[in-house]
Design a protein around this motif. Sequence first.
Motif, PDB file in Angstrom:
ATOM      1  N   VAL A 289       5.326  -0.505   6.121  1.00  0.00           N
ATOM      2  CA  VAL A 289       4.178   0.359   6.404  1.00  0.00           C
ATOM      3  C   VAL A 289       2.955  -0.120   5.631  1.00  0.00           C
ATOM      4  O   VAL A 289       1.845  -0.218   6.187  1.00  0.00           O
ATOM      5  N   VAL A 290       3.127  -0.438   4.355  1.00  0.00           N
ATOM      6  CA  VAL A 290       1.997  -0.910   3.546  1.00  0.00           C
ATOM      7  C   VAL A 290       1.474  -2.239   4.081  1.00  0.00           C
ATOM      8  O   VAL A 290       0.254  -2.471   4.125  1.00  0.00           O
ATOM      9  N   GLN A 291       2.364  -3.122   4.508  1.00  0.00           N
ATOM     10  CA  GLN A 291       1.923  -4.400   5.076  1.00  0.00           C
ATOM     11  C   GLN A 291       1.093  -4.186   6.336  1.00  0.00           C
ATOM     12  O   GLN A 291       0.087  -4.883   6.551  1.00  0.00           O
ATOM     13  N   ARG A 292       1.495  -3.228   7.163  1.00  0.00           N
ATOM     14  CA  ARG A 292       0.706  -2.935   8.372  1.00  0.00           C
ATOM     15  C   ARG A 292      -0.643  -2.326   8.002  1.00  0.00           C
ATOM     16  O   ARG A 292      -1.657  -2.600   8.666  1.00  0.00           O
TER      17      ARG A 292
ATOM     18  N   ASP B 222      -8.925  -1.863  -4.088  1.00  0.00           N
ATOM     19  CA  ASP B 222      -8.728  -0.444  -3.774  1.00  0.00           C
ATOM     20  C   ASP B 222      -7.636   0.139  -4.670  1.00  0.00           C
ATOM     21  O   ASP B 222      -6.778  -0.589  -5.178  1.00  0.00           O
ATOM     22  N   PRO B 223      -7.638   1.453  -4.879  1.00  0.00           N
ATOM     23  CA  PRO B 223      -6.540   2.067  -5.646  1.00  0.00           C
ATOM     24  C   PRO B 223      -5.207   1.825  -4.961  1.00  0.00           C
ATOM     25  O   PRO B 223      -5.126   1.708  -3.732  1.00  0.00           O
ATOM     26  N   GLU B 224      -4.162   1.749  -5.764  1.00  0.00           N
ATOM     27  CA  GLU B 224      -2.833   1.536  -5.204  1.00  0.00           C
ATOM     28  C   GLU B 224      -2.459   2.677  -4.260  1.00  0.00           C
ATOM     29  O   GLU B 224      -2.885   3.812  -4.446  1.00  0.00           O
ATOM     30  N   VAL B 225      -1.661   2.343  -3.245  1.00  0.00           N
ATOM     31  CA  VAL B 225      -1.162   3.366  -2.328  1.00  0.00           C
ATOM     32  C   VAL B 225      -0.148   4.228  -3.076  1.00  0.00           C
ATOM     33  O   VAL B 225       0.809   3.710  -3.656  1.00  0.00           O
ATOM     34  N   LEU B 226      -0.354   5.517  -3.097  1.00  0.00           N
ATOM     35  CA  LEU B 226       0.538   6.431  -3.801  1.00  0.00           C
ATOM     36  C   LEU B 226       1.605   6.931  -2.830  1.00  0.00           C
ATOM     37  O   LEU B 226       1.292   7.513  -1.796  1.00  0.00           O
ATOM     38  N   VAL B 227       2.866   6.678  -3.162  1.00  0.00           N
ATOM     39  CA  VAL B 227       4.002   7.076  -2.336  1.00  0.00           C
ATOM     40  C   VAL B 227       4.716   8.230  -3.026  1.00  0.00           C
ATOM     41  O   VAL B 227       5.201   8.083  -4.154  1.00  0.00           O
TER      42      VAL B 227
ATOM     43  N   GLY C  74       8.786  -4.060  -5.972  1.00  0.00           N
ATOM     44  CA  GLY C  74       8.246  -5.270  -6.587  1.00  0.00           C
ATOM     45  C   GLY C  74       6.738  -5.307  -6.608  1.00  0.00           C
ATOM     46  O   GLY C  74       6.072  -4.412  -7.125  1.00  0.00           O
ATOM     47  N   ALA C  75       6.172  -6.375  -6.004  1.00  0.00           N
ATOM     48  CA  ALA C  75       4.722  -6.592  -6.035  1.00  0.00           C
ATOM     49  C   ALA C  75       3.980  -5.839  -4.942  1.00  0.00           C
ATOM     50  O   ALA C  75       2.789  -6.087  -4.732  1.00  0.00           O
ATOM     51  N   CYS C  76       4.635  -4.948  -4.250  1.00  0.00           N
ATOM     52  CA  CYS C  76       3.954  -4.166  -3.211  1.00  0.00           C
ATOM     53  C   CYS C  76       2.849  -3.329  -3.845  1.00  0.00           C
ATOM     54  O   CYS C  76       3.065  -2.691  -4.880  1.00  0.00           O
ATOM     55  N   PRO C  77       1.628  -3.326  -3.273  1.00  0.00           N
ATOM     56  CA  PRO C  77       0.499  -2.612  -3.901  1.00  0.00           C
ATOM     57  C   PRO C  77       0.597  -1.101  -3.743  1.00  0.00           C
ATOM     58  O   PRO C  77      -0.234  -0.459  -3.108  1.00  0.00           O
ATOM     59  N   CYS C  78       1.646  -0.513  -4.292  1.00  0.00           N
ATOM     60  CA  CYS C  78       1.816   0.925  -4.193  1.00  0.00           C
ATOM     61  C   CYS C  78       2.459   1.440  -5.464  1.00  0.00           C
ATOM     62  O   CYS C  78       3.065   0.681  -6.225  1.00  0.00           O
ATOM     63  N   ARG C  79       2.333   2.714  -5.692  1.00  0.00           N
ATOM     64  CA  ARG C  79       2.906   3.387  -6.854  1.00  0.00           C
ATOM     65  C   ARG C  79       3.718   4.569  -6.345  1.00  0.00           C
ATOM     66  O   ARG C  79       3.212   5.417  -5.613  1.00  0.00           O
ATOM     67  N   SER C  80       4.995   4.623  -6.724  1.00  0.00           N
ATOM     68  CA  SER C  80       5.877   5.676  -6.249  1.00  0.00           C
ATOM     69  C   SER C  80       6.040   6.740  -7.312  1.00  0.00           C
ATOM     70  O   SER C  80       6.013   6.468  -8.509  1.00  0.00           O
ATOM     71  N   SER C  81       6.206   7.970  -6.869  1.00  0.00           N
ATOM     72  CA  SER C  81       6.411   9.095  -7.779  1.00  0.00           C
ATOM     73  C   SER C  81       7.330  10.090  -7.088  1.00  0.00           C
ATOM     74  O   SER C  81       7.330  10.216  -5.870  1.00  0.00           O
ATOM     75  N   ALA C  82       8.123  10.802  -7.898  1.00  0.00           N
ATOM     76  CA  ALA C  82       9.071  11.772  -7.367  1.00  0.00           C
ATOM     77  C   ALA C  82       8.570  13.172  -7.635  1.00  0.00           C
ATOM     78  O   ALA C  82       8.122  13.487  -8.738  1.00  0.00           O
ATOM     79  N   ALA C  83       8.646  14.017  -6.621  1.00  0.00           N
ATOM     80  CA  ALA C  83       8.295  15.423  -6.802  1.00  0.00           C
ATOM     81  C   ALA C  83       9.385  16.110  -7.603  1.00  0.00           C
ATOM     82  O   ALA C  83      10.556  15.731  -7.553  1.00  0.00           O
TER      83      ALA C  83
END
Length: 232
Positions: free
Chosen positions: A131-134, A145-150, A166-175
């Motif tokens: 999804v991020v690649q698309r 740009d700011p990292e994509v927040l997942v 890995g190097a994907c430009p996103c930051r993951s967080s858990a609710a």
Amino acid sequence: MRTLVDRALAPEHRRGHGALYGGLNHGRIDVARLRRALAGLPLPRAADGWLVLAVDVSPWLRPDADTSSDRAFCHTFGRGEGKHPMVPSWPYSVVAALETGRTSWTAVLDAVRLEPGADVAAVTTVQIREVVQRLVAADQWKDGDPEVLVVLDAGYDTPRITHLLGACPCRSSAACARRVMRRPTPPRIYDPKGGRPPKHGGEFVFGEPASWAPNRRAPSSAWSWRSCLAAE
């Protein structure tokens, strides 16, 4: 028109119901092209240009489809008073871009059906990366740009997914388990009026920068994105 059968009653479609569904059965959907088209649509963003994606598994209940393959038993809610049975279903992993503020509207970007026994963390990682690649290919995200927040539900293995991205430009967080993100608890201060000390800090709401301010009574060192997203 509410159903496709209604079109068979129009003068230009006098072929009968069977012919209509026969044409649909011989049609096809270019899934890859549909995914690229969805990634190119205008997407909602949070404050400061943050693109926020939510990932969760939603079951399509199929209790009476005995001949349907790849069904799994999914936990459900609200099917009877005080009952949450396991129902044969098709679980789908859905990725959606969240609106700002409090709303139920979402922009669905991808959906993948999970097979029985599938490694949810591995499937979710591949799904997020694609999804991020698309989004990058559609110029929705560029360098600087700011990292994509997942945002993931509490049941996901967030540390493993973060490692696999890995190097994907996103930051993951858990609710958190209560599905409400809150800032750290402020330090306890004597109140002459009495009352119980607060258990949680203020609520954190995407799209409302006023809720991002640190607690007045909390030290500045306690404020960070990590503490905001991880603490109850």
